[in-house]
Design an enzyme around this catalytic site. Structure first.
Site, PDB file in Angstrom:
ATOM      1  N   LYS A 183       0.842  -1.217   0.000  1.00 34.95           N
ATOM      2  CA  LYS A 183       0.000   0.000   0.000  1.00 34.95           C
ATOM      3  C   LYS A 183       0.864   1.249   0.000  1.00 34.95           C
ATOM      4  O   LYS A 183       0.644   2.171  -0.769  1.00 34.95           O
ATOM      5  CB  LYS A 183      -0.910   0.056   1.250  1.00 34.95           C
ATOM      6  CG  LYS A 183      -1.882  -1.078   1.396  1.00 34.95           C
ATOM      7  CD  LYS A 183      -2.762  -0.903   2.622  1.00 34.95           C
ATOM      8  CE  LYS A 183      -2.059  -1.029   3.959  1.00 34.95           C
ATOM      9  NZ  LYS A 183      -1.576  -2.362   4.306  1.00 34.95           N
ATOM     10  N   ARG A 203      -9.456   1.293   8.931  1.00 30.80           N
ATOM     11  CA  ARG A 203      -9.050  -0.092   9.133  1.00 30.80           C
ATOM     12  C   ARG A 203     -10.098  -0.873   9.916  1.00 30.80           C
ATOM     13  O   ARG A 203      -9.909  -2.052  10.182  1.00 30.80           O
ATOM     14  CB  ARG A 203      -7.763  -0.057   9.945  1.00 30.80           C
ATOM     15  CG  ARG A 203      -6.669  -0.958   9.450  1.00 30.80           C
ATOM     16  CD  ARG A 203      -5.575  -0.801  10.468  1.00 30.80           C
ATOM     17  NE  ARG A 203      -4.409  -1.545  10.209  1.00 30.80           N
ATOM     18  CZ  ARG A 203      -3.345  -1.057   9.570  1.00 30.80           C
ATOM     19  NH1 ARG A 203      -3.383   0.145   9.057  1.00 30.80           N
ATOM     20  NH2 ARG A 203      -2.275  -1.790   9.472  1.00 30.80           N
ATOM     21  N   ARG A 253      11.205  -6.858   4.336  1.00 28.81           N
ATOM     22  CA  ARG A 253      11.132  -5.388   4.277  1.00 28.81           C
ATOM     23  C   ARG A 253      12.252  -4.731   5.089  1.00 28.81           C
ATOM     24  O   ARG A 253      12.549  -5.135   6.202  1.00 28.81           O
ATOM     25  CB  ARG A 253       9.776  -4.938   4.829  1.00 28.81           C
ATOM     26  CG  ARG A 253       9.600  -3.447   4.884  1.00 28.81           C
ATOM     27  CD  ARG A 253       8.170  -3.032   4.849  1.00 28.81           C
ATOM     28  NE  ARG A 253       7.329  -3.690   5.844  1.00 28.81           N
ATOM     29  CZ  ARG A 253       5.998  -3.610   5.819  1.00 28.81           C
ATOM     30  NH1 ARG A 253       5.392  -2.935   4.881  1.00 28.81           N
ATOM     31  NH2 ARG A 253       5.282  -4.227   6.752  1.00 28.81           N
ATOM     32  N   ARG A 256      11.395  -3.103  10.720  1.00 27.85           N
ATOM     33  CA  ARG A 256      10.328  -2.703  11.645  1.00 27.85           C
ATOM     34  C   ARG A 256      10.179  -3.764  12.730  1.00 27.85           C
ATOM     35  O   ARG A 256      10.199  -4.949  12.436  1.00 27.85           O
ATOM     36  CB  ARG A 256       9.005  -2.604  10.873  1.00 27.85           C
ATOM     37  CG  ARG A 256       8.685  -1.223  10.386  1.00 27.85           C
ATOM     38  CD  ARG A 256       7.538  -1.212   9.424  1.00 27.85           C
ATOM     39  NE  ARG A 256       6.290  -1.780   9.962  1.00 27.85           N
ATOM     40  CZ  ARG A 256       5.119  -1.724   9.332  1.00 27.85           C
ATOM     41  NH1 ARG A 256       5.030  -1.126   8.162  1.00 27.85           N
ATOM     42  NH2 ARG A 256       4.037  -2.252   9.862  1.00 27.85           N
ATOM     43  N   ARG A 263      -0.922  -9.758  12.704  1.00 28.17           N
ATOM     44  CA  ARG A 263      -1.446  -8.598  11.953  1.00 28.17           C
ATOM     45  C   ARG A 263      -2.370  -9.062  10.836  1.00 28.17           C
ATOM     46  O   ARG A 263      -3.399  -8.437  10.568  1.00 28.17           O
ATOM     47  CB  ARG A 263      -0.283  -7.756  11.389  1.00 28.17           C
ATOM     48  CG  ARG A 263       0.318  -6.829  12.450  1.00 28.17           C
ATOM     49  CD  ARG A 263       1.730  -6.402  12.120  1.00 28.17           C
ATOM     50  NE  ARG A 263       1.886  -5.765  10.844  1.00 28.17           N
ATOM     51  CZ  ARG A 263       3.019  -5.779  10.123  1.00 28.17           C
ATOM     52  NH1 ARG A 263       4.091  -6.419  10.574  1.00 28.17           N
ATOM     53  NH2 ARG A 263       3.083  -5.161   8.978  1.00 28.17           N
TER      54      ARG A 263
HETATM   55  N1  LIG Z   1      -6.225   3.012  11.096  1.00 28.08           N
HETATM   56  C1  LIG Z   1      -5.600   2.368  12.111  1.00 28.08           C
HETATM   57  N2  LIG Z   1      -6.314   1.924  13.177  1.00 28.08           N
HETATM   58  C2  LIG Z   1      -5.718   1.294  14.202  1.00 28.08           C
HETATM   59  N3  LIG Z   1      -4.403   1.039  14.263  1.00 28.08           N
HETATM   60  C3  LIG Z   1      -3.630   1.458  13.235  1.00 28.08           C
HETATM   61  C4  LIG Z   1      -4.195   2.147  12.109  1.00 28.08           C
HETATM   62  N4  LIG Z   1      -3.196   2.451  11.239  1.00 28.08           N
HETATM   63  C5  LIG Z   1      -2.071   1.983  11.796  1.00 28.08           C
HETATM   64  N5  LIG Z   1      -2.322   1.381  12.982  1.00 28.08           N
HETATM   65  C6  LIG Z   1      -1.331   0.748  13.879  1.00 28.08           C
HETATM   66  O1  LIG Z   1      -0.029   0.916  13.333  1.00 28.08           O
HETATM   67  C7  LIG Z   1       0.543  -0.365  12.992  1.00 28.08           C
HETATM   68  C8  LIG Z   1       1.354  -0.226  11.720  1.00 28.08           C
HETATM   69  O2  LIG Z   1       0.493   0.181  10.680  1.00 28.08           O
HETATM   70  P1  LIG Z   1       0.862  -0.055   9.140  1.00 28.08           P
HETATM   71  O3  LIG Z   1       2.210   0.472   8.872  1.00 28.08           O
HETATM   72  O4  LIG Z   1      -0.264   0.477   8.319  1.00 28.08           O
HETATM   73  O5  LIG Z   1       0.930  -1.636   9.088  1.00 28.08           O
HETATM   74  P2  LIG Z   1       0.649  -2.796   8.065  1.00 28.08           P
HETATM   75  O6  LIG Z   1       1.968  -3.036   7.404  1.00 28.08           O
HETATM   76  O7  LIG Z   1       0.272  -3.896   9.031  1.00 28.08           O
HETATM   77  O8  LIG Z   1      -0.448  -2.452   7.095  1.00 28.08           O
HETATM   78  C9  LIG Z   1      -0.641  -1.306  12.923  1.00 28.08           C
HETATM   79  O9  LIG Z   1      -0.293  -2.654  13.149  1.00 28.08           O
HETATM   80  C10 LIG Z   1      -1.545  -0.748  14.007  1.00 28.08           C
HETATM   81  O10 LIG Z   1      -1.105  -1.140  15.287  1.00 28.08           O
END
Ligand SMILES: Nc1ncnc2c1ncn2[C@@H]1O[C@H](COP(=O)(O)OP(=O)(O)O)[C@@H](O)[C@H]1O
Length: 285
Positions: free
Chosen positions: A65, A142, A176, A220, A231
């Site tokens: 994404k 989300r 990553r 990360r 996740r």
């Molecule tokens: N919209 C959201 N609602 C709740 N938690 C979020 C949201 N966006 C990010 N997070 C938190 O930040 C973390 C990292 O997000 P992100 O980089 O988007 O991860 P991913 O690679 O899992 O898509 C998530 O695992 C969550 O804990």
């Protein structure tokens, strides 16, 4: 934008989301029917009133994404706003919120809607002060509740749902790497996955960093295998219903990634009816 920020803030100011006050009249644009996704009628970047795109990127952890949303934001001149980045910025600060967030993120769980909306409102406010308009959201909404809140405060034009098989997602997360200096994402995984149930094979070459980033690569903390699997589980439980939310509004564009960035980027542009636009932009520079 100011109206969107106010509406988002008021939606999260109440301790109970059931009585949040949304003033639809304050929203940035008038409500319109869901735009059809056909290339004849879908105007991809700026509408007739000069409003920039308001897009959302959905997809499992590791699907890419951030990579695609960031490239499109550069192409379309709108900010790429990734709530995961906002959370990680908060993690690197000190204080009780940072400690609380670190625990949640390292368990692969979601941060509360209140915290996310507060971080997002702050980010939109900073952008507004710099004259930003439109957005590509990545990682938000989300949950269906987040999608409802967003729906109440502004109109989303298009939702792109990126898809890859789960084995590829796990390998991509484990491979990553991020440059701690420039913030760019790379991937050291070399992926070759046999397609199942009639789906094509998927191959992705590593996306290696330039020499100046090599010594600055970090992983990360939530890209460890057990956390990645959690996740994914949380995505299927909490975020997959968001796909249906937008599908029922006719705004969801499904996109099965055919491979790595070099194969997928032109196909995505084509699906978004942006291929000619990109040609014109590159010709202009
Ligand atoms: N919209 C959201 N609602 C709740 N938690 C979020 C949201 N966006 C990010 N997070 C938190 O930040 C973390 C990292 O997000 P992100 O980089 O988007 O991860 P991913 O690679 O899992 O898509 C998530 O695992 C969550 O804990």
């Amino acid at each position: 934008m100011a109206a969107l920020i106010r509406a988002l803030r008021s939606s999260s100011s109440s301790s109970s989301f059931t009585n949040y006050v949304i003033r639809r009249s304050l929203s940035t644009s008038a409500s319109t029917a869901a735009p059809p996704l056909s290339s004849e009628t879908f105007t991809p970047f700026v509408d007739t009133k000069g409003k920039h795109v308001q897009w959302v990127f959905l997809g499992c952890p590791g699907v890419g994404k951030g990579t695609f949303a960031s490239r499109l934001s550069t192409l379309l001149g709108v900010p790429h706003i990734a709530t995961g980045d906002l959370v990680r910025e908060e993690l690197s600060a000190t204080g009780p919120l940072s400690k609380q967030l670190t625990e949640i993120v390292n368990q692969g769980k979601l941060v509360s809607d209140e915290i996310i909306i507060s971080l997002l409102s702050k980010r939109l406010e900073t952008g507004e002060a710099k004259g930003e308009s439109g957005f590509i959201l990545d990682g938000f909404p989300r949950t269906v509740r987040q999608a409802e809140i967003l729906d109440d405060v502004t109109d989303i034009d298009l939702v792109v749902n990126l898809k890859l098989p789960e084995t590829v997602l796990v390998e991509k997360c484990l491979g990553r790497r991020i440059c701690s200096q420039c913030g760019k994402n790379f991937n050291v995984a070399s992926i070759n996955v046999k397609g199942e149930n009639g789906n094509p094979d998927i191959s992705m070459d590593p996306l290696l960093p330039p020499p100046q980033c090599v010594s600055k690569l970090i992983t990360r903390s939530d890209d460890a295998e057990a956390i990645v699997r959690e996740r994914l589980r949380v995505y299927y439980e909490k975020s997959q219903p968001v796909e249906e939310f937008y599908r029922s509004q006719g705004k969801l564009m499904e996109f099965n990634l055919p491979g790595g960035l070099p194969e997928s980027w032109p196909k995505l542009l084509e699906a978004l009816n942006l291929d000619e636009y990109e040609d014109k932009q590159s010709a202009a520079v």
